[in-house]
Design a protein around this motif. Structure first.
Motif, PDB file in Angstrom:
ATOM      1  N   LEU A 264      15.583   1.780  48.615  1.00 24.67           N
ATOM      2  CA  LEU A 264      14.890   2.084  47.531  1.00 24.67           C
ATOM      3  C   LEU A 264      15.229   2.047  46.153  1.00 24.67           C
ATOM      4  O   LEU A 264      13.918   2.199  45.090  1.00 24.67           O
ATOM      5  CB  LEU A 264      15.208   4.251  48.119  1.00 24.67           C
ATOM      6  N   SER A 265      16.409   1.213  46.656  1.00 23.43           N
ATOM      7  CA  SER A 265      16.375   0.885  44.810  1.00 23.43           C
ATOM      8  C   SER A 265      15.885  -0.326  44.548  1.00 23.43           C
ATOM      9  O   SER A 265      15.355  -0.345  43.722  1.00 23.43           O
ATOM     10  CB  SER A 265      18.126   0.491  44.517  1.00 23.43           C
ATOM     11  N   ARG A 266      15.246  -0.586  45.429  1.00 20.14           N
ATOM     12  CA  ARG A 266      14.664  -2.426  45.065  1.00 20.14           C
ATOM     13  C   ARG A 266      13.227  -2.385  44.609  1.00 20.14           C
ATOM     14  O   ARG A 266      13.066  -2.488  44.539  1.00 20.14           O
ATOM     15  CB  ARG A 266      15.038  -3.417  46.872  1.00 20.14           C
ATOM     16  N   ARG A 267      13.293  -0.868  45.867  1.00 21.63           N
ATOM     17  CA  ARG A 267      11.649  -0.507  45.139  1.00 21.63           C
ATOM     18  C   ARG A 267      11.528   0.312  44.028  1.00 21.63           C
ATOM     19  O   ARG A 267      10.462  -0.338  43.298  1.00 21.63           O
ATOM     20  CB  ARG A 267      10.922   0.445  46.319  1.00 21.63           C
ATOM     21  N   ILE A 268      12.371   0.844  43.176  1.00 24.93           N
ATOM     22  CA  ILE A 268      12.306   0.782  42.488  1.00 24.93           C
ATOM     23  C   ILE A 268      12.159   0.368  41.341  1.00 24.93           C
ATOM     24  O   ILE A 268      11.431   0.691  40.722  1.00 24.93           O
ATOM     25  CB  ILE A 268      13.332   2.108  41.945  1.00 24.93           C
ATOM     26  N   PHE A 269      13.329  -0.611  41.392  1.00 23.52           N
ATOM     27  CA  PHE A 269      13.413  -1.637  40.294  1.00 23.52           C
ATOM     28  C   PHE A 269      11.875  -2.437  40.163  1.00 23.52           C
ATOM     29  O   PHE A 269      11.396  -3.261  39.017  1.00 23.52           O
ATOM     30  CB  PHE A 269      14.013  -2.873  41.037  1.00 23.52           C
ATOM     31  N   ASP A 270      11.641  -2.723  41.046  1.00 21.09           N
ATOM     32  CA  ASP A 270       9.835  -3.702  42.107  1.00 21.09           C
ATOM     33  C   ASP A 270       9.300  -3.133  41.156  1.00 21.09           C
ATOM     34  O   ASP A 270       8.193  -3.133  39.898  1.00 21.09           O
ATOM     35  CB  ASP A 270       9.886  -4.084  42.643  1.00 21.09           C
ATOM     36  N   ASP A 271       8.957  -1.228  41.113  1.00 19.42           N
ATOM     37  CA  ASP A 271       7.579  -0.967  40.723  1.00 19.42           C
ATOM     38  C   ASP A 271       8.108  -0.887  39.270  1.00 19.42           C
ATOM     39  O   ASP A 271       7.103  -0.589  38.066  1.00 19.42           O
ATOM     40  CB  ASP A 271       7.833   0.556  41.299  1.00 19.42           C
ATOM     41  N   THR A 272       9.806  -0.209  38.620  1.00 15.10           N
ATOM     42  CA  THR A 272       9.770  -0.315  36.988  1.00 15.10           C
ATOM     43  C   THR A 272       8.951  -1.774  36.472  1.00 15.10           C
ATOM     44  O   THR A 272       8.611  -1.814  35.697  1.00 15.10           O
ATOM     45  CB  THR A 272      10.868  -0.236  36.930  1.00 15.10           C
ATOM     46  N   LEU A 273       9.800  -2.535  37.212  1.00 13.39           N
ATOM     47  CA  LEU A 273       9.079  -4.148  36.984  1.00 13.39           C
ATOM     48  C   LEU A 273       7.671  -4.703  36.260  1.00 13.39           C
ATOM     49  O   LEU A 273       7.087  -4.887  35.755  1.00 13.39           O
ATOM     50  CB  LEU A 273      10.126  -5.260  37.693  1.00 13.39           C
ATOM     51  N   ALA A 274       7.166  -3.684  37.654  1.00 11.25           N
ATOM     52  CA  ALA A 274       5.314  -3.901  37.524  1.00 11.25           C
ATOM     53  C   ALA A 274       4.976  -3.388  36.615  1.00 11.25           C
ATOM     54  O   ALA A 274       3.974  -4.066  35.688  1.00 11.25           O
ATOM     55  CB  ALA A 274       5.357  -3.631  38.677  1.00 11.25           C
ATOM     56  N   ARG A 295      18.274  -3.381  29.936  1.00 12.97           N
ATOM     57  CA  ARG A 295      18.417  -2.388  31.180  1.00 12.97           C
ATOM     58  C   ARG A 295      17.707  -3.019  32.353  1.00 12.97           C
ATOM     59  O   ARG A 295      18.397  -2.471  33.057  1.00 12.97           O
ATOM     60  CB  ARG A 295      17.802  -1.480  30.849  1.00 12.97           C
ATOM     61  N   LEU A 296      16.783  -4.182  32.367  1.00 13.36           N
ATOM     62  CA  LEU A 296      16.232  -4.401  33.873  1.00 13.36           C
ATOM     63  C   LEU A 296      17.514  -4.683  34.611  1.00 13.36           C
ATOM     64  O   LEU A 296      18.183  -5.061  35.611  1.00 13.36           O
ATOM     65  CB  LEU A 296      14.773  -5.327  33.414  1.00 13.36           C
ATOM     66  N   ALA A 297      18.058  -5.611  33.286  1.00 14.84           N
ATOM     67  CA  ALA A 297      18.892  -6.846  33.630  1.00 14.84           C
ATOM     68  C   ALA A 297      20.046  -6.214  34.369  1.00 14.84           C
ATOM     69  O   ALA A 297      20.675  -6.317  35.311  1.00 14.84           O
ATOM     70  CB  ALA A 297      19.534  -7.851  32.654  1.00 14.84           C
ATOM     71  N   ASP A 298      20.621  -5.096  33.795  1.00 15.61           N
ATOM     72  CA  ASP A 298      21.887  -4.106  34.054  1.00 15.61           C
ATOM     73  C   ASP A 298      21.208  -3.860  35.745  1.00 15.61           C
ATOM     74  O   ASP A 298      22.708  -3.613  36.428  1.00 15.61           O
ATOM     75  CB  ASP A 298      21.981  -2.894  33.020  1.00 15.61           C
ATOM     76  N   ALA A 344      16.668   5.674  39.692  1.00 11.28           N
ATOM     77  CA  ALA A 344      15.364   5.748  39.464  1.00 11.28           C
ATOM     78  C   ALA A 344      15.396   6.875  37.827  1.00 11.28           C
ATOM     79  O   ALA A 344      14.062   7.077  37.404  1.00 11.28           O
ATOM     80  CB  ALA A 344      15.258   7.392  40.193  1.00 11.28           C
ATOM     81  N   LEU A 345      16.259   7.865  37.223  1.00  5.05           N
ATOM     82  CA  LEU A 345      16.416   7.924  36.309  1.00  5.05           C
ATOM     83  C   LEU A 345      15.796   7.028  34.705  1.00  5.05           C
ATOM     84  O   LEU A 345      14.922   7.453  34.065  1.00  5.05           O
ATOM     85  CB  LEU A 345      17.718   8.578  35.711  1.00  5.05           C
ATOM     86  N   GLU A 346      16.502   5.913  35.519  1.00  9.96           N
ATOM     87  CA  GLU A 346      15.757   4.133  34.436  1.00  9.96           C
ATOM     88  C   GLU A 346      14.365   4.363  34.476  1.00  9.96           C
ATOM     89  O   GLU A 346      14.180   3.940  33.850  1.00  9.96           O
ATOM     90  CB  GLU A 346      16.958   3.299  34.767  1.00  9.96           C
ATOM     91  N   GLY A 347      13.899   4.362  35.934  1.00  9.17           N
ATOM     92  CA  GLY A 347      12.766   3.370  36.270  1.00  9.17           C
ATOM     93  C   GLY A 347      11.890   5.303  35.230  1.00  9.17           C
ATOM     94  O   GLY A 347      10.459   4.526  34.744  1.00  9.17           O
TER      95      GLY A 347
END
Length: 392
Positions: A264-274, A295-298, A344-347
């Protein structure tokens, strides 16, 4: 991928990703699947996973499984979570099935493990209204009946997937006494002794399963047991010695939950990046601003660390299947679930109002991630377990 995979494992991951893209790759597909039972489990899609043989990924070949290890199960959970595959019944099913594999009778194994491989859902009932983090304080009682069987009365709470389950792996008190009050009198004795596991078909008379409304839909349940009668051979393992059996199972549970939240973390990152690549403000993509880029790098670094930890613990479990890894399993669960919640909070923050809108997946990701730090042992309990392994 955090760590190298074998060619067979890489093929497995590729197949899982294609399945997720085909079956639930759009929001419309996911909403239609979720509408089946109002929660994160689609019986129709789960049946397809069973037909492909994937639900038995880490279960014995003797009962129809693939005979894989913990790493294989973690890959399945990670990719299902990343692909948003609504197979919410898998974790409780595989945790229960692994307990039957270690402690069940041949008949119990055939019913429970064979059923799990074929697509039946299993649940495990430990928690009670007054016994959550302190599971050993449970008061649901099983007493010997005159015919040699068991008579069970009690109330289980927060039982995941009980409403979907064919069988429940029930933990009840058969001896000893809880430290909490019992029948109006203070309990005495070691609360960790006198616990027993039972093989409980959900169709048994006296079993009443009632859903609990949550932010995530119907996932958990109250299970009321009123004069439930089970035969003598319903005991899983050894009567009065379930605590040691539970400890073996809880290690697997924590690792499986960690793998799921890693995905799920990976999916959250991918959705946020897109989103931050496409969303423009002040004449350029918001992801190009240093505040978001850092923030995305961290976040990527934290997810990578969690992935390495989860995969390493799974590899150790495969290398030494008879050994328990309480410290490592708790570390994996703690790191992966807290990372998912943070992601998720960051996203949501980086997506702004779009992250809060139900039109997008981020608000659903947040609901899923937040509860992961509670179920399967809270983050506070995981830290306590880790600390105790250092003699503290």
């Amino acid at each position: 991928m955090p760590m190298p995979l074998s060619p067979e494992q890489q093929d497995f991951v590729t197949a899982l990703r294609e399945f997720a893209r085909r079956e639930c790759g759009t929001r419309e597909q996911r909403d239609a699947l979720a509408a089946e039972v109002g929660g994160p489990h689609s019986p129709a899609l789960y049946a397809k996973l069973a037909a492909l043989g994937w639900l038995g990924v880490c279960l014995p070949e003797e009962y129809g499984g693939a005979g894989g290890g913990m790493t294989d199960a973690c890959l399945f959970l990670e990719e299902c979570a990343h692909g948003l595959v609504p197979a919410g019944g898998f974790i409780t099913s595989v945790i229960s099935a692994k307990a039957y594999e270690k402690f069940g009778s041949p008949a119990q194994k055939k019913a429970a493990i064979g059923g799990a491989v074929a697509g039946q859902v299993l649940a495990i009932a430990m928690s009670e209204p007054d016994a959550g983090s302190d599971v050993a304080a449970l008061r649901c009682r099983a007493e010997r009946a005159q015919d040699g069987g068991w008579l069970i009365n009690g109330h289980k709470a927060w039982i995941s997937n009980a409403h979907l389950a064919e069988y429940i792996l029930l933990v009840a008190r058969t001896g000893g006494r809880s430290e909490s009050r019992d029948n109006g009198r203070p309990g005495r004795g070691d609360k960790h002794t006198g616990l027993t596991m039972f093989h409980l078909p959900t169709a048994t008379p006296g079993v009443d399963i009632r859903g609990i409304d949550t932010m995530g839909g119907r996932e958990v349940n109250d299970v009321y047991l009123t004069d439930v009668r089970l035969p003598a051979d319903a005991v899983v393992g050894e009567a009065d010695h379930a605590w040691a059996q539970l400890m073996a199972g809880l290690n697997a549970e924590r690792l499986f939950l960690a793998a799921h939240m890693l995905g799920l973390s990976r999916r959250i990152f991918d959705d946020t990046l897109a989103h931050v690549r496409e969303r423009e403000q002040f004449g350029r993509p918001v992801g190009s601003f240093q505040a978001l880029r850092h923030r995305l790098a961290d976040l990527a670094t934290e997810i990578g660390c969690a992935g390495l930890l989860v995969r390493d613990v799974a590899a150790h479990c495969d290398a030494e299947p008879e050994r328990l890894f309480p410290r490592e399993a708790s570390m994996a669960k703690l790191k992966a679930t807290e990372t998912a919640k943070h992601a998720a909070l960051e996203g949501m923050q980086m997506m702004g109002g779009y992250g809060y809108a139900t039109e997008y997946d981020m608000e659903r990701h947040l609901r899923t991630a937040v509860i992961s730090t509670v179920y399967g042992g809270t983050s506070e309990i995981q830290r306590d377990i880790i600390g105790k392994t250092y003699g503290l």
